[in-house]
Design a protein around this motif. Sequence first.
Motif, short mmCIF file in Angstrom:
data_model
loop_
_atom_site.label_atom_id
_atom_site.label_comp_id
_atom_site.label_asym_id
_atom_site.label_seq_id
_atom_site.Cartn_x
_atom_site.Cartn_y
_atom_site.Cartn_z
N CYS A 177 -17.33 5.24 -46.55
CA CYS A 177 -16.60 6.45 -46.21
C CYS A 177 -15.10 6.22 -46.22
N ASN A 223 -13.06 8.33 -44.76
CA ASN A 223 -12.49 9.00 -43.59
C ASN A 223 -12.48 8.05 -42.39
N CYS A 256 -13.08 9.07 -38.86
CA CYS A 256 -13.44 9.85 -37.67
C CYS A 256 -13.66 8.84 -36.54
N TYR A 282 -15.15 8.61 -33.95
CA TYR A 282 -16.42 8.54 -33.21
C TYR A 282 -17.56 8.00 -34.07
N CYS A 283 -17.30 7.68 -35.33
CA CYS A 283 -18.40 7.41 -36.27
C CYS A 283 -18.42 5.95 -36.71
N PHE A 310 -19.55 4.84 -39.43
CA PHE A 310 -19.30 4.72 -40.87
C PHE A 310 -17.80 4.75 -41.21
N ARG A 311 -16.95 4.95 -40.22
CA ARG A 311 -15.53 5.20 -40.54
C ARG A 311 -14.92 4.00 -41.28
N GLY A 360 -21.72 9.29 -46.38
CA GLY A 360 -20.32 9.30 -46.02
C GLY A 360 -19.57 9.93 -47.19
N LYS A 413 -11.03 14.38 -44.64
CA LYS A 413 -11.58 15.16 -43.53
C LYS A 413 -10.50 15.54 -42.50
N GLN A 428 -25.15 4.82 -38.28
CA GLN A 428 -24.01 5.67 -37.93
C GLN A 428 -23.78 5.73 -36.42
FE1 SF4 Z 1 -16.56 10.90 -40.58
FE2 SF4 Z 1 -18.81 11.64 -41.86
FE3 SF4 Z 1 -17.36 9.52 -42.67
FE4 SF4 Z 1 -18.66 9.39 -40.38
S1 SF4 Z 1 -19.57 9.61 -42.39
S2 SF4 Z 1 -16.54 8.67 -40.80
S3 SF4 Z 1 -18.53 11.51 -39.66
S4 SF4 Z 1 -16.75 11.66 -42.67
#
Ligand code: SF4
Length: 468
Positions: free
Chosen positions: A94, A96, A98, A100-101, A103-104, A140, A214, A356
Motif C-alpha cells: 500500500c 497510503n 493510514c 490505523y492500518c 498495511f500502511r 491495499g 487517500k 491488516q
Molecule cells: Fe489505508 Fe487501505 Fe492502505 Fe490500509 S490498505 S493503509 S486502510 S489505504
Amino acid sequence: MKTSQLVKKRTNFINKKKLYQLLDQKPISDSQTDQIFNKALKLKGLSLSDAAKLLTISDDEKLIKLLNCSSIVKNQIYGKRIVLFAPLYIANKCSNNCLYCGFRKDNKDLKRAVLSSDEIKNEVTSLLKEGHKRILMLTGESKESDIDYFIKAIDTAYSVRYNDSYIRRINVEIAPLEINDFKKLKEAKIGTYACFQETYDPEIYTKYHISGPKSDYEKRLFVMDTAMEAGIDDVGIGALFGLADYRFEVLSLIEHAKHLEKVFGCGPHTVSVPRLEPADNAPIANNVPYPVNDADFKKIIAVLRLTLPYTGIILSTRENESLRTELFNYGVSQISAGSRTNPGAYSEQCKNSGSQFSLGDHRSLDEVISGLIDIEHIPSFCTGCYRKGRVGNDFMDLAKPGLIKKFCFPNAIFTFNEYIEDYAQIETKNKGLKLIKRLVNEEKNINLKKRITNVLDKINNGERDIYF
Ligand code: SF4
Ligand code: SAM
C-alpha cells in the motif's frame, strides 16, 4: 461530460457544523422516543433529526426500547436470514499511510504479498471447499495491484471450479477509481462496490491519512457518485468507528445515504460498521481516539436500522461471537465468516504475509452456521437478486413493499440446503435439516410452500444453483 466537469458540480453534503449542532441537544424525552418509534415501525425510515434525537439516548431503559424497536423492523423486513461471505485479500502492498492500518506504507515490518493468478485460484478453491459462494475482494492501494491486476483477479476468481461449485458473486472493496476504471469493474460483473469514508470529519481525516492518494478527503467522499455515474448499481458505504465521535459518523452516514438517494434515486445497498481493532505498527489502532463501547455500538446499529430500513448492514469478524450473535437481532443482515486478512492465508500459501488488523471471531464457516441454526437464523448464500438483475433502484423498488421476502426467504433456504448437502459437519447437518423442515412447514402461502418443496426435492436429488 468530462469527469472534471462532473466533479465541479458536486457540493459537499457533509456540513460538519450543522451535524455537531444537531448532536448538541438535551436527552430525548419518553414521549418523543415513543413518537419516533411509532414512525420507525411504519418502515419508511427516519429523518436526520429523528436519528440525532435517538443518538442522545444514554439510559438503559430507553436503549432497551430502541433495541426492541430495531428488532421488530429487522424482522419485518429481513426475517431471520443472515447472508454470509468471506473477505479475500489479494495484496497487502500500500502506498497510503493510514495511521490505523497494518498495511500502511510505513509499516516496514509487514511481510508484503501480491498474489499471482495461481495463488488466487488456490485461495478461491479453499473458500469453495468450505462452502463459500460470495466473496469480498480487497487490496491495499499500490501500482502492483492496479485496476488491470484487479480485473484479472476477478476473472480468475470467477473461473475457479471446485466439483460443481463456483463463486457466484464478487463484491469489491478498493480505493476510489476514475470513472473509466469503474466502468471496467462493472464489465467484470462485480456485485457491490464498497469503500469506507473512515471518518467524515475532514480535519480528523487529514490528521490520520498523512500521505498517499487517500489523503484526498473529497475524492473519497464523492467516490460513490463516480461509481454510480459509471453505472455501478450497488454501492456500500461505511465509517471506521473509533476515529471521531461515533454520533457524528452515524449522522454523516445517513447524510451520505440521503445524498445518493437524492442524486441517483437510490441509496447505498449496504452500510458497514467496522470498529477499530489493534494492528501492528498502527499507532491510532493501538490508542483509539474515540473508543466505542458495546452499548453504543448496539445503539449505532439500531439507529441505522430504523433510519435506513432497506440498506443492508454488514458486520465483520472484527467483533466477537457473542456480540455478533446479539447484533443479528438489531439490524445486521450480512456477516463475514471464517475470515483471514492476510493474502494467501486460506490456502496457507505466502506463509506469514502480514494481516491488516486482529480479529474477534475466529470460528470456521461451519461453526458460524451451527451458531446461526442454534438461534434459529437462516444462513444464506443467496445471489439471486444480483443475477436476476434486481439491483440498484429495481432492488429498492422490490424491497420497499416487502416483496423481497418472496425471493429472499426461499433462496436463503435453497442455498442453506445446498450447504448442508455438500459441506456441513454431521451435527450441523442434522439440526439444519430440522430447521429447514420446520420453516417450510410454517410457510403460510400454500403456493409458495409447494414451490419451495419442489426445489428442495431437486436439490436433494443433486441439482444445484436454483433460485427465484
Ligand atoms: Fe489505508 Fe487501505 Fe492502505 Fe490500509 S490498505 S493503509 S486502510 S489505504
Ligand atoms: N485499501 C482500501 C481502502 O482503504 O479503501 C481497501 C479497504 S482496506 C483493505 C479495508 C478497510 O479496513 C479500511 O477501509 C478500513 O476501514 C479498515 N481498517 C483498516 N485498519 C483497521 C483496523 N486497525 N481495525 C479495523 N478496521 C481497519
